[in-house]
Design an enzyme around this catalytic site. Sequence first.
Site, PDB file in Angstrom:
ATOM      1  N   GLU A   1       4.756  -5.067   6.443  1.00 11.40           N
ATOM      2  CA  GLU A   1       6.033  -4.309   6.806  1.00 11.40           C
ATOM      3  C   GLU A   1       7.273  -5.069   6.820  1.00 11.40           C
ATOM      4  O   GLU A   1       8.242  -4.842   7.216  1.00 11.40           O
ATOM      5  CB  GLU A   1       5.791  -3.904   8.432  1.00 11.40           C
ATOM      6  CG  GLU A   1       4.754  -2.774   8.661  1.00 11.40           C
ATOM      7  CD  GLU A   1       4.837  -2.386  10.088  1.00 11.40           C
ATOM      8  OE1 GLU A   1       5.681  -2.341  10.815  1.00 11.40           O
ATOM      9  OE2 GLU A   1       3.794  -1.862  10.437  1.00 11.40           O
TER      10      GLU A   1
ATOM     11  N   ASN B   1       2.116   4.758   1.486  1.00 12.78           N
ATOM     12  CA  ASN B   1       2.315   5.543   2.699  1.00 12.78           C
ATOM     13  C   ASN B   1       2.650   7.057   2.518  1.00 12.78           C
ATOM     14  O   ASN B   1       2.237   7.586   1.661  1.00 12.78           O
ATOM     15  CB  ASN B   1       3.507   4.862   3.531  1.00 12.78           C
ATOM     16  CG  ASN B   1       3.269   4.556   5.076  1.00 12.78           C
ATOM     17  OD1 ASN B   1       2.021   4.578   5.508  1.00 12.78           O
ATOM     18  ND2 ASN B   1       4.179   5.037   5.749  1.00 12.78           N
TER      19      ASN B   1
ATOM     20  N   ARG C   1       0.921  -1.068   0.017  1.00 14.00           N
ATOM     21  CA  ARG C   1       0.078   0.134   0.091  1.00 14.00           C
ATOM     22  C   ARG C   1       0.916   1.249  -0.068  1.00 14.00           C
ATOM     23  O   ARG C   1       1.990   1.170   0.205  1.00 14.00           O
ATOM     24  CB  ARG C   1      -0.751  -0.073   1.395  1.00 14.00           C
ATOM     25  CG  ARG C   1      -0.174   0.182   2.455  1.00 14.00           C
ATOM     26  CD  ARG C   1      -1.336   0.595   3.634  1.00 14.00           C
ATOM     27  NE  ARG C   1      -0.623   0.661   5.064  1.00 14.00           N
ATOM     28  CZ  ARG C   1      -0.128   1.832   5.663  1.00 14.00           C
ATOM     29  NH1 ARG C   1       0.048   3.085   4.832  1.00 14.00           N
ATOM     30  NH2 ARG C   1       0.204   1.963   6.636  1.00 14.00           N
TER      31      ARG C   1
ATOM     32  N   ASP D   1       8.668   8.535  12.532  1.00 14.40           N
ATOM     33  CA  ASP D   1       7.273   8.494  11.850  1.00 14.40           C
ATOM     34  C   ASP D   1       7.635   9.386  10.791  1.00 14.40           C
ATOM     35  O   ASP D   1       8.278   9.684   9.958  1.00 14.40           O
ATOM     36  CB  ASP D   1       6.165   8.442  12.276  1.00 14.40           C
ATOM     37  CG  ASP D   1       5.099   7.610  11.724  1.00 14.40           C
ATOM     38  OD1 ASP D   1       5.136   8.123  10.579  1.00 14.40           O
ATOM     39  OD2 ASP D   1       4.197   7.323  12.250  1.00 14.40           O
TER      40      ASP D   1
ATOM     41  N   ASN E   1       8.573   6.556   5.103  1.00 14.45           N
ATOM     42  CA  ASN E   1       7.853   7.623   5.844  1.00 14.45           C
ATOM     43  C   ASN E   1       8.372   9.025   5.684  1.00 14.45           C
ATOM     44  O   ASN E   1       8.328   9.384   4.556  1.00 14.45           O
ATOM     45  CB  ASN E   1       7.963   7.243   7.528  1.00 14.45           C
ATOM     46  CG  ASN E   1       6.489   6.854   7.977  1.00 14.45           C
ATOM     47  OD1 ASN E   1       5.723   7.334   7.791  1.00 14.45           O
ATOM     48  ND2 ASN E   1       6.447   5.602   8.670  1.00 14.45           N
TER      49      ASN E   1
END
Length: 287
Positions: free
Chosen positions: A117, A98, A96, A198, A144
């Site tokens: 992951e 991010n 997917r 993150d 990220n």
Amino acid sequence: MRAYEVAVRAEATLGEGPTWDAAGDRLLWIDILGSRVHTYEPATGRRTVRTTEQHVGAVKPRAGGGLVLNLRDGVALLDPDGAFRWLHHEPVPGRRANDAAVAPDGALWAGTMRYDEAPGGGTLSRLTGDGTVDVVLDDVAVSNGTGWSPDGRLMYYIDTPTRRVDVFDVLDVLDVAGGRVGNRRTLAEIEEGAGFPDGLTVDAEGCVWVALWDGGAIRRYTPGGELDRVIELPTPRVTACAFGGTDLRDLYVTTARVGLPAPHPLSGSLLVIPGAGQGLAQPAFGG
């Protein structure tokens, strides 16, 4: 006195990607697993929510109006009239979208990751408005935070499981492999027990603000990698941050409640730290 205020009380499963849309005087943010794009206008309190047909990893404003979306199966454009079309369609089973960011030249740097992951299952790619795609990194676990120094000479990047904030030189001339960044090195490393890095944003002084997943905090690092500020927050899963408001001095912070057996009442809400610093105007996607 607490440092934060509640901008939008919500229960986003995986709130992410705050972005100030200067043209609309509004903040954009998303709920990745909830497949929702949120907008919030601080001056009026007006909010909107749009549901997407796929998990959405990022949303950014476009220079000509409308939005660009980093979706599960690729990158898409949403026109001001609501028309939808794919800019780059590349479905990969188990993967997917991010986080994503717009570079100073208007290109979109879009990340992907596997749902499980798995190391090496994700990528970081550069997309231009005509749909040209260059894969910059192809050995990523959880792509990220991405951002650029005020002069555009450095790019910061986070692959979350590494616990590092890395920095690249932005290349004036493409190398023999067509690369656009090089000389990757570590700016800062998050120690055990402090959470995982993150999302990130860069301020006008060139300092890097990092959200800590399972760390309940935002950290600010100097361009030399020194930790010079920590803002504690009540929600453990802090996901990303961005400066917003008309003067770009308020730091907006997204949070998540996914995977928490007893989420804090504010987990999944959009928080704001008024007057946290001086942000940089962010470019819109040139497509």
